[in-house]
Design an enzyme around this catalytic site. Structure first.
Site, PDB file in Angstrom:
ATOM      1  N   GLN A  98      56.691  63.395  51.268  1.00 39.24           N
ATOM      2  CA  GLN A  98      55.817  64.286  50.945  1.00 39.24           C
ATOM      3  C   GLN A  98      54.794  63.427  50.118  1.00 39.24           C
ATOM      4  OE1 GLN A  98      57.194  68.419  49.816  1.00 39.24           O
ATOM      5  NE2 GLN A  98      58.902  66.952  49.671  1.00 39.24           N
ATOM      6  N   ASP A 101      52.194  57.625  47.788  1.00 35.94           N
ATOM      7  CA  ASP A 101      52.190  56.623  46.916  1.00 35.94           C
ATOM      8  C   ASP A 101      52.346  55.350  48.077  1.00 35.94           C
ATOM      9  OD1 ASP A 101      55.021  57.530  45.408  1.00 35.94           O
ATOM     10  OD2 ASP A 101      54.880  56.663  47.230  1.00 35.94           O
ATOM     11  N   HIS A 116      51.992  64.205  53.681  1.00 33.96           N
ATOM     12  CA  HIS A 116      50.871  64.571  52.939  1.00 33.96           C
ATOM     13  C   HIS A 116      49.683  63.309  53.011  1.00 33.96           C
ATOM     14  CE1 HIS A 116      53.140  67.838  50.688  1.00 33.96           C
ATOM     15  NE2 HIS A 116      52.632  68.337  51.715  1.00 33.96           N
ATOM     16  N   GLY A 185      64.695  63.974  45.474  1.00 36.33           N
ATOM     17  CA  GLY A 185      63.642  64.173  44.516  1.00 36.33           C
ATOM     18  C   GLY A 185      62.554  65.128  45.081  1.00 36.33           C
ATOM     19  N   ASN A 211      69.160  64.543  43.306  1.00 35.18           N
ATOM     20  CA  ASN A 211      68.155  65.419  42.468  1.00 35.18           C
ATOM     21  C   ASN A 211      68.657  65.259  41.072  1.00 35.18           C
ATOM     22  OD1 ASN A 211      65.966  66.953  41.134  1.00 35.18           O
ATOM     23  ND2 ASN A 211      65.574  67.556  43.070  1.00 35.18           N
ATOM     24  N   GLU A 213      68.132  67.616  38.931  1.00 41.91           N
ATOM     25  CA  GLU A 213      68.369  69.009  38.744  1.00 41.91           C
ATOM     26  C   GLU A 213      68.384  69.621  39.890  1.00 41.91           C
ATOM     27  OE1 GLU A 213      65.395  68.600  35.838  1.00 41.91           O
ATOM     28  OE2 GLU A 213      64.411  70.553  36.672  1.00 41.91           O
TER      29      GLU A 213
HETATM   30  N1  APR Z   1      65.545  61.231  40.446  1.00 42.85           N
HETATM   31  C1  APR Z   1      65.679  62.205  41.540  1.00 42.85           C
HETATM   32  N2  APR Z   1      64.891  63.236  41.407  1.00 42.85           N
HETATM   33  C2  APR Z   1      64.003  63.419  40.483  1.00 42.85           C
HETATM   34  C3  APR Z   1      63.971  62.346  39.486  1.00 42.85           C
HETATM   35  C4  APR Z   1      64.842  61.312  39.380  1.00 42.85           C
HETATM   36  N3  APR Z   1      64.432  60.243  38.732  1.00 42.85           N
HETATM   37  N4  APR Z   1      62.908  62.850  38.666  1.00 42.85           N
HETATM   38  C5  APR Z   1      62.635  63.983  38.840  1.00 42.85           C
HETATM   39  N5  APR Z   1      63.432  64.441  40.150  1.00 42.85           N
HETATM   40  C6  APR Z   1      63.187  65.519  40.884  1.00 42.85           C
HETATM   41  C7  APR Z   1      62.931  66.791  39.928  1.00 42.85           C
HETATM   42  O1  APR Z   1      64.035  67.605  39.493  1.00 42.85           O
HETATM   43  C8  APR Z   1      62.162  67.619  41.135  1.00 42.85           C
HETATM   44  O2  APR Z   1      63.160  68.459  41.934  1.00 42.85           O
HETATM   45  O3  APR Z   1      61.827  65.357  41.727  1.00 42.85           O
HETATM   46  C9  APR Z   1      61.574  66.746  42.048  1.00 42.85           C
HETATM   47  C10 APR Z   1      60.098  66.592  41.616  1.00 42.85           C
HETATM   48  O4  APR Z   1      59.455  67.777  42.058  1.00 42.85           O
HETATM   49  P1  APR Z   1      57.970  68.121  42.264  1.00 42.85           P
HETATM   50  O5  APR Z   1      57.036  67.328  41.283  1.00 42.85           O
HETATM   51  O6  APR Z   1      57.608  69.420  42.771  1.00 42.85           O
HETATM   52  O7  APR Z   1      57.483  66.899  43.604  1.00 42.85           O
HETATM   53  P2  APR Z   1      57.532  67.257  45.203  1.00 42.85           P
HETATM   54  O8  APR Z   1      58.693  68.382  45.514  1.00 42.85           O
HETATM   55  O9  APR Z   1      57.471  66.200  45.932  1.00 42.85           O
HETATM   56  O10 APR Z   1      56.118  68.215  45.428  1.00 42.85           O
HETATM   57  C11 APR Z   1      55.912  68.594  46.654  1.00 42.85           C
HETATM   58  O11 APR Z   1      53.644  69.228  45.795  1.00 42.85           O
HETATM   59  O12 APR Z   1      51.622  69.136  44.488  1.00 42.85           O
HETATM   60  C12 APR Z   1      52.417  68.665  45.785  1.00 42.85           C
HETATM   61  O13 APR Z   1      51.430  67.440  47.518  1.00 42.85           O
HETATM   62  C13 APR Z   1      52.158  67.507  46.158  1.00 42.85           C
HETATM   63  O14 APR Z   1      53.816  66.521  47.667  1.00 42.85           O
HETATM   64  C14 APR Z   1      53.704  67.119  46.797  1.00 42.85           C
HETATM   65  C15 APR Z   1      54.183  68.704  46.547  1.00 42.85           C
END
Ligand code: APR
Length: 246
Positions: A98, A101, A116, A185, A211, A213
């Site tokens: 998703q 980068d 995306h 993640g 993850n 959390e």
């Molecule tokens: N290692 C593993 N997981 C992690 C870490 C880490 N160091 N740091 C954070 N996380 C987890 C968080 O717990 C969370 O579940 O990564 C996740 C980040 O969640 P989001 O920021 O919601 O990212 P994502 O799920 O990719 O968002 C999906 O939302 O805004 C749109 O287009 C954007 O592609 C993105 C989509």
């Protein structure tokens, strides 16, 4: 847990990774949601296609600050490299990401479905021409198309835009065919991307989740939850795989 996960990866016929912003956090890119999430600081409206077409200059100022100035020179981390290594060893069939980068490409992964899109190119809103971002001067915003003077937009999917092909059909194909998904993640909060692991589970795939959390998947589709940072969890997983394959 790591031994079980490693055995599942080794014995899988078609393993796919599904990654979100969390895999790039240890490269210095904050997640979108959670305590220091980008959406707490930046209004996601800047990344809505109707806002962008109405206020391209304002939207581009945020885009440039966020995705070029702040994160322009981030590097892949151990988790990206571990997935590239799994692909090298024919233990990973591809990545559905998703993220926009391009860090999976930079880490050497060959099969990456960018659900995306990415920031590697800009696309003209008028004539659809695409140009490599590094060939465009971003000092003057919004950047304009050399061919038709139309406004250029990052080739990433904005809110309100459709998912690009072939990423869309390849990702849903894998959701049907893969027998193992490794989620890394992602909160699982954004549709339609968030449907892919659920469809995979429904079609009989097993789910390993990494993850820091719990996510929308943990108590619903995840079979093995490796709670921790992506770099550490992936390194532990690789050690287990090496141990078994010795
Ligand atoms: N290692 C593993 N997981 C992690 C870490 C880490 N160091 N740091 C954070 N996380 C987890 C968080 O717990 C969370 O579940 O990564 C996740 C980040 O969640 P989001 O920021 O919601 O990212 P994502 O799920 O990719 O968002 C999906 O939302 O805004 C749109 O287009 C954007 O592609 C993105 C989509």
């Amino acid at each position: 847990m790591f031994t079980k996960a490693a055995e599942m990866i080794i014995s899988s016929k078609r393993c796919i990774a599904f990654t979100g912003a969390g895999i790039s956090v240890e490269s210095g890119i904050p997640p979108f949601r959670g305590k220091n999430g980008l959406w707490n600081k930046y209004d996601p409206e800047n990344f809505d296609i109707s806002y962008f077409t109405r206020f391209p200059e304002k939207s581009w100022q945020i885009i440039k600050e966020l995705f070029f100035d702040l994160f322009g020179n981030v590097k892949p981390n151990a988790a990206h490299y571990a997935l590239a290594e799994l692909e090298q060893r024919n233990l990973l069939h591809g990545i559905i990401t998703q993220n926009v980068d391009s860090l999976h490409h930079e880490a050497g992964s060959k099969v990456v479905h960018e659900f995306h899109g990415s920031f590697r190119k800009l696309v003209c809103l008028k004539c659809d021409d695409k140009i490599n971002t590094d060939r465009v001067n971003l000092d003057k915003l919004p950047p304009l198309c050399e061919k038709c003077n139309g406004i250029l937009k990052p080739d990433a999917v904005f809110f309100g835009e459709s998912i690009p092909e072939p990423a869309h059909s390849k990702s849903f194909f894998e959701a049907d065919k893969a027998d193992l998904f490794i989620l890394v993640g992602t909160t699982g909060e954004v549709a339609p991307a968030n449907m892919i692991p659920k469809i995979a589970k429904h079609e009989g795939a097993q789910i390993i989740e990494i993850n820091t959390e719990k996510s929308a998947y943990t108590d619903s589709v995840t079979d093995i939850f490796l709670q921790g940072k992506a770099t550490i969890m992936m390194e532990n997983l690789m050690e287990e795989i090496d141990e078994i394959q010795k």
